[in-house]
Design a protein around this motif. Structure first.
Motif: not given
Length: 256
Positions: A183-196, A198-204
């Protein structure tokens, strides 16, 4: 004799150690160089269309149940200027959000008929009970804020690890992003909080072709701490009609 033998052994081992260290440093530099190039291309593809408008429904799920659905219209110039106008339901209709640039976000409340600037320390707070935050608007383009390291490729998917650039403030210690070549783009993002953690996940997902490019028409954001999720569905996507620069001003926020 023993000391001479030890010295000879050290002389033989030391160059090998230096070579290994130099090779490791070179490999690390290469991973960051490639990561930066890949991230830059991903941003360029995301900003392929100078102007974009669409209608979106935002579904807020709490404890697995749909609690609220909001509707808004979005207008964008590149990824740096964004204007959101909520149209439903009645209690949020007329609320507007303006991002003039990466450092300047305003919000208009029809109830109080006032415009206020979103303070930097508030940009990581969920908006209207959703899992999306004002900071997510700022991070529509990632390369200005993060250094990227290429981790590897599996099939069509390339993984990068992003860490905040020196001098950049961020709510995240790092991001993991996954780019799908199909698809030529970002399909998933994992966000890590200041403590390291994994706090959120975005799926496109639900990518659709538009004018020679692909655009995701469904975006999910899940809070891994609470299990709550917000889903945005896009419709009426327009990448051809120019958007006036005048839209992205505080005066526009006050208009009815």
């Amino acid at each position: 004799m023993k000391s001479i033998t030890v010295l000879l052994a050290s002389a033989l081992v030391l160059p090998a150690t230096v070579v290994v260290a130099e090779q490791a440093a070179s490999a690390a530099e290469d991973a960051f160089s490639k990561g930066a190039a890949i991230l830059k291309v991903a941003d360029e593809r995301a900003a392929k269309f100078p102007d974009q408008t669409y209608t979106a429904s935002m579904e807020i799920f709490k404890s697995g149940n749909l609690r609220q659905t909001m509707v808004f219209k979005m207008s964008m110039k590149g990824l740096e200027k964004q204007f959101i106008n909520f149209t439903a339901p009645g209690d949020v209709a007329g609320m507007k959000i303006l991002m003039e640039d990466r450092d300047t976000i305003y919000m208009y409340s029809p109830e109080f008929q006032k415009v206020r600037r979103v303070a930097a320390h508030m940009q990581n707070q969920g908006f209207l009970g959703s899992e999306f935050t004002p900071e997510d608007m700022v991070l529509a383009k990632l390369s200005p804020s993060f250094d990227a390291e290429l981790i590897g490729k599996t099939g069509d998917e390339t993984k990068l690890v992003l860490k905040p650039k020196a001098g950049q403030t961020s709510s995240f210690s790092k991001l993991e992003i996954f780019i799908d070549s199909k698809v030529g783009g970002v399909t998933r993002i994992h966000y890590f909080d200041p403590a390291g953690k994994h706090s959120r996940t975005q799926i496109r997902e639900a990518w659709q072709p538009y004018e020679g490019a692909q655009i995701p028409t469904k975006i999910r954001m899940k809070n891994l701490k609470t299990g709550d999720e917000t889903v945005i569905n896009l419709s009426e996507i327009d990448v051809k009609t120019p958007v006036s620069d005048d839209l992205f001003s505080r005066r526009t926020l006050m208009r009815g």
